[in-house]
Design a protein around this motif. Structure first.
Motif, PDB file in Angstrom:
ATOM      1  N   ALA A   1       0.822  -1.208   0.000  1.00 26.90           N
ATOM      2  CA  ALA A   1       0.000   0.000   0.000  1.00 26.90           C
ATOM      3  C   ALA A   1       0.862   1.267   0.000  1.00 26.90           C
ATOM      4  N   ARG A   2       2.105   1.118   0.376  1.00 31.22           N
ATOM      5  CA  ARG A   2       2.990   2.303   0.434  1.00 31.22           C
ATOM      6  C   ARG A   2       3.824   2.476  -0.841  1.00 31.22           C
ATOM      7  N   SER A   3       3.523   1.727  -1.860  1.00 30.60           N
ATOM      8  CA  SER A   3       4.231   1.792  -3.152  1.00 30.60           C
ATOM      9  C   SER A   3       5.762   1.812  -2.954  1.00 30.60           C
ATOM     10  N   PRO A   4       6.257   0.760  -2.428  1.00 26.89           N
ATOM     11  CA  PRO A   4       7.708   0.768  -2.146  1.00 26.89           C
ATOM     12  C   PRO A   4       8.561   0.606  -3.405  1.00 26.89           C
ATOM     13  N   LEU A   5       9.830   0.937  -3.278  1.00 26.81           N
ATOM     14  CA  LEU A   5      10.786   0.646  -4.348  1.00 26.81           C
ATOM     15  C   LEU A   5      11.256  -0.782  -4.115  1.00 26.81           C
ATOM     16  N   PHE A   6      11.313  -1.538  -5.175  1.00 25.54           N
ATOM     17  CA  PHE A   6      11.587  -2.960  -4.980  1.00 25.54           C
ATOM     18  C   PHE A   6      13.069  -3.325  -5.035  1.00 25.54           C
ATOM     19  N   ILE A   7      13.825  -2.515  -5.795  1.00 25.02           N
ATOM     20  CA  ILE A   7      15.224  -2.928  -5.951  1.00 25.02           C
ATOM     21  C   ILE A   7      15.971  -2.955  -4.599  1.00 25.02           C
TER      22      ILE A   7
END
Lengths: 639, 372
Positions: free
Chosen positions: B204-210
């Motif tokens: 829900a917090r739209s994280p950065l995945f790398i």
């Protein structure tokens, strides 16, 4: 089914009010529905074309920009950082771009242009492998611009991806579909139409309601969609999201998408519904009005009828004095009332007359009753007398019958006695005669003349006596013989008798005429005896007539046949007629004509026993006529 | 006013009102459907919805249930438990006979009390939380509990000699993800495996995945376990591939991608391993026919969620055929035993839990393979 006047009037009002409004209403609804549908279809088709034009126009700009980018990148040898900056600039300069990626030949993202709020995602995006994206492969292969709906790798939401080849590399752009929804919304909001775009797979890719796009609703099963996809402008009803819609579907040829413009059927047909509502209200109002007017009218109409009913009731009750004229504004009622009054007057007049006639009739009836009583008294008296007479007659009749019976019995006994006596007397008489003859023949000498004479007289008297006894026996035999009736042919009998008497006619001139003699039912032996006696008499008593004539005939009449034997012989004196048929009664001298005197008695006895009658007519010297009648078919005789 | 007059007036008013109002009495049997149709997990919900939609359309085309058509009432829970509870409330007001869904375990858990309160039966296609199994309640499902999947995955990993696993999972829908991982870890460790890293995040917090993927230490692991929604799973997969082109990625069933996303997954999808209750390569006639009809109707290949949703709808239909009384549906489903599924008969136990075979599916060089 029975109707009273009130109900009929009510039904009439209702029918008069309802039928026209229902009829006109139905026609109006059909016409309006047809017009509304046609108008709606026209409007939705126009709107569909308009939105289709706007979308095409709208997409021209990003496509143009996209093409311009491609040409620009081809014409300038930018460094990767410069390219990335350019992509970022474009994405953030144009609202409709969501993201822009520059892919190398392997499909790896080398540069990405993202909205400012997503710039942080650059690290994730760069280096991603998009080699599987089909439109990129197709664009690379064909060298032309390709597009297709897809899901954004960034947001996961549906998007429209454009891809163009760029010297071996490719540029991939995600176009924001929500803007298409805005266009649709702006175009259709004033018309309360719902418009949406469907891609060729049937998925809704643009809709004013973004949630529907995100939910990736698919309408590939709808007929309207398939028809539009085939290039046919189609307007029809269809179901979507559980609602019935009417809409037009149109293919946007440049994009291969289908634009659907629709409206809830209830909303689309709201003018029809309004008309139905108006009609319904009108119908209810008309019914109520009809009922109200009907009620008033019914009361107005019923009042004179009620009064007329009361008048009629008075007439039934013969209360003619209470019959009054009914006042009404209605001409027919007045006429009816006057007619009833006239009828009552006529009835009264006729009743007076009837009363008078009744009184007269009653007086007449009284007289008749008295006369009748008198008559009945007389009848009773006469009946009593008649009964007395009848009783006396009955007593006489009974007495007569008893006497007759006694007489018949006495007669039968007498006949029996005569027969017995005759029969028994015959032998001694014959002995006496024989002895007298023996005296004459063998002892004549001893008798002397006188004795011989006396003996001869004895012989003669005995002979005469025997003859008389013979006749008496004959009479008795005939009288005692039972009658056996058969069909007899008198002609045949007469012929036989005449043949037997032929000897008596020897040397005589005698004409015998035998006419036709009808057959009859009789004892043949006895009837033969009748004919023999009568014909014998006729021949005997014409012996002295020079031109003797004997006629035999018959006369048929009614229920009997009358036979006759007529001669022109000696005849007899009618003054002695009463003795004519008596036993041993002779009307002629034995010197003139011989005979025993029982012939006609036998005939009379036979005829009488046959139920017939015998009579005779004669004049002395002119002949005689004997007639006898026999019943044609006496009761109880066989045919 | 006579009696007949009154009758005539009433009849006329009824006629008038009847003609003015639309008498669209819906005699159809309503079936509710709840799933996340929007958001990052929408691929699962949309695939499920399309499966149920096809089931309803097929039933209606064959004459419905006892002559009554089925009508599908769809609600989007947006993969939000509260929204799922509200959706059930809304469907109860719509007087649906039963609800197919929700698809997510967290949503099913939140929806169940509301369903029980309203006497509604939930038949979930994909909810697999252990917590929902073995309970005498209004909840039924056609997918087996997480524990079984987790054990199956652990067993598969050992079989494939993946003994060191780095795991990343989404805290949204933790009922599924956290539970699944815990079961997996327990079994995997029991089988001699090792968890080299455990990373959780909140989608829900739209994280950065790398950065998250880097934390996994891919180079120290034999495989990466991803328990996330499909968009995130693809995104994480892409990041994992940046660091290790060949390392196997082990995913839960929810991570499977739809065609659109598969395209965007590119080569990253290679060597992704799933455990599914559906055999994607089944040659069962009913399944092949379903695949064909589905692709024709919706323009894409059905996913396992479509199959399970179709089966869930069939369970409801079989029960309604047995006893059309919705208030008796719970009892009918409990006593139904087996019902026909697309890949064979499905046995429902008295708690409403299914017993079906699991299949290992692997994407490899653009192909989907099923490994027993």
């Amino acid at each position: 089914m029975k109707f009273d006047l009130k109900r009929l009037f009510f039904l009439n009002n209702l029918a008069t009010a309802l039928l026209p409004i229902v009829g006109i209403g139905i026609v109006s609804i059909l016409v309006v529905k047809s017009h509304v549908t046609a108008d709606y279809d026209r409007s939705s088709a126009i709107l569909a074309r308009s939105i289709s034009g706007q979308i095409t126009t709208y997409l021209r700009e990003p496509i143009g920009t996209f093409n311009l980018l491609g040409n620009h990148l081809r014409g300038h040898d930018y460094s990767p950082a410069e390219r990335g900056a350019l992509l970022n600039l474009l994405v953030n300069s144009y609202e409709y771009f969501d993201a822009m990626y520059l892919l190398d030949r392997r499909g790896t993202v080398r540069q990405a242009g993202l909205k400012k709020e997503r710039t942080s995602m650059q690290a994730d995006i760069l280096g991603m492998d998009f080699s599987g994206v089909e439109i990129c492969r197709e664009a690379l292969k064909s060298g032309t611009l390709k597009w297709a709906p897809s899901l954004s790798i960034v947001t996961g939401e549906p998007t429209m991806s454009f891809c163009a080849s760029l010297d071996g590399d490719t540029v991939l752009t995600e176009l924001r579909l929500s803007d298409l929804g805005k266009i649709i919304n702006e175009s259709s909001s004033t018309r309360t139409f719902e418009a949406f775009i469907v891609d060729k797979s049937g998925r809704i890719i643009a809709h004013p309601d973004q949630a529907l796009i995100n939910a990736r609703e698919n309408i590939a099963n709808l007929h309207i969609f398939r028809e539009a996809l085939a290039g046919r402008l189609e307007t029809e009803n269809f179901f979507l999201h559980g609602s019935e819609l009417r809409g037009t579907a149109l293919l946007i040829p440049e994009l291969g998408w289908v634009l659907v413009v629709a409206q809830d059927i209830h909303e689309a047909m709201s003018p029809v519904r309004t008309l139905i509502y108006i009609l319904s209200v009108g119908l209810v109002a008309t019914i109520l009005l009809a009922l109200g007017l009907g009620h008033i009218g019914s009361r107005m109409l019923r009042r004179p009828f009620t009064e007329l009913k009361e008048v009629a009731q008075r007439v039934i009750n013969e209360d003619y004095a209470a019959v009054k004229r009914v006042e009404s504004g209605c001409e027919e009622i007045r006429i009816l009332s006057d007619t009833i009054c006239s009828m009552v007057a006529a009835i009264c007049a006729r009743q007076d007359t009837l009363n008078e006639q009744t009184e007269e009739l009653m007086a007449t009836e009284e007289s008749l009753r008295e006369l009748n009583a008198l008559l009945e008294e007389k009848v009773a008296e006469r009946t009593a007398r008649l009964e007395m007479v009848s009783e006396a007659v009955s007593a006489l009749s009974l007495d007569l019958m008893q006497r007759t019976s006694s007489l018949e019995e006495a007669n039968r006994q007498l006949e029996s006695f005569a027969y017995t006596v005759s029969h028994d007397l015959r032998a001694p008489l014959r002995h006496a005669g024989s002895f007298a003859s023996i005296l004459l023949e063998e002892h004549a000498a001893g008798l002397g003349e006188e004795g011989s004479e006396l003996a001869r007289r004895i012989v003669a008297s005995c002979g005469q006596m025997e003859q008389l006894i013979g006749a008496l026996l004959e009479f008795s035999r005939v009288a005692l013989r039972p009658i056996n009736r058969t069909l007899v042919h008198p002609e045949k009998l007469v012929a036989e008798v005449l043949a037997e008497l032929q000897g008596d006619l020897q040397g005589r001139s005698c004409e015998i005429i035998v006419a036709e003699l009808p057959d009859c039912m009789a004892d043949v032996i006895l009837l033969r005896q009748v004919w023999a006696n009568l014909l014998g008499n006729a021949i005997k008593y014409t012996r002295k007539t020079a031109a003797a004539r004997i006629e035999v005939g018959a006369v048929r009449g009614g229920d009997s046949i009358t036979y006759f034997v007529k001669d022109n012989g000696a005849g007899f004196d009618m003054a002695e007629y009463d003795r004519l048929f008596g036993v041993f009664q002779r009307l002629h001298s034995p010197m003139d004509f011989t005979g025993s005197g029982v012939g006609l008695a036998i005939v009379a006895n036979i005829i009488k026993r046959h139920g017939g009658r015998i009579w005779a007519l004669s004049k002395v010297g002119e002949g005689a006529e004997f007639r006898f009648s026999l019943p044609v078919a006496p009761a109880g005789t066989p045919a | 006013m006579t009696k007949s007059a009154l009758i005539m007036i009433l009849a006329s008013i009824c006629l008038a009102l009847g003609s003015s109002c639309s008498c669209d009495r819906d005699k159809a049997i309503k079936i509710g459907f709840i799933a996340g149709l929007t958001g990052k997990n929408s691929d699962l919900g949309v695939a499920g919805r399309d499966g149920v939609q096809l089931a309803v359309e097929s039933i209606n085309a064959s004459g419905g249930i006892g002559g009554r058509m089925l009508s599908l009432v769809i609600r989007d829970d947006g993969s939000n438990p509260d929204a799922a509870a509200l959706a059930v409330e809304s469907l109860a007001k719509e007087r649906v006979a039963a609800v197919v869904g929700p698809m997510g375990s967290s949503m099913a858990k939140a929806a169940l009390p509301v369903a029980a309160k309203n006497g509604l039966v939930l038949v979930s296609p994909t909810s697999s939380s252990n917590e929902l199994s073995g309970r005498d309640d209004n909840f039924f499902r056609v997918m087996e509990p997480n524990r079984l999947f987790a054990h199956h995955l652990a067993e598969t990993c050992v079989k494939l000699k993946i003994m060191r696993v780095a795991a990343i999972y989404d805290l949204q829908n933790s009922t599924y993800t956290a539970e699944m991982f815990a079961d997996f870890r327990e079994e995997f460790l029991r089988r001699g495996g090792r968890i080299t890293a455990e990373v959780s995040y909140d989608s829900a917090r739209s994280p950065l995945f790398i950065p998250l993927v880097k934390k996994l230490g891919v180079d120290r692991a034999d495989g990466v376990m991803v328990l996330a929604n499909s968009v995130d799973a693809i995104n994480i997969g892409q990041q994992v591939r940046k660091l290790s082109p060949r390392i196997p990625i082990i995913s839960g069933a929810c991570g499977i991608a739809q065609r659109d996303l598969v395209q965007q997954a590119g080569r990253s999808i290679d060597n992704i391993i799933f455990t599914l209750p559906v055999n994607g390569r089944s040659d069962k006639e009913s399944y092949l026919l379903f695949k064909e009809k589905f692709a024709k109707r919706f323009g894409y290949e059905p996913t396992f969620a479509s199959v399970l949703a179709y089966d869930a709808a069939q369970a409801v239909v079989a029960a309604l055929r047995k006893n059309p009384e919705p208030s008796r549906l719970r009892e009918t489903l409990r006593g139904i035993g087996t019902f026909p599924g697309l890949q064979g008969d499905i046995l429902l136990d008295s708690y409403g839990d299914p017993h079906r075979k699991l299949f290992i599916t692997r994407y490899f060089r653009g192909h989907e393979d099923v490994i027993e």
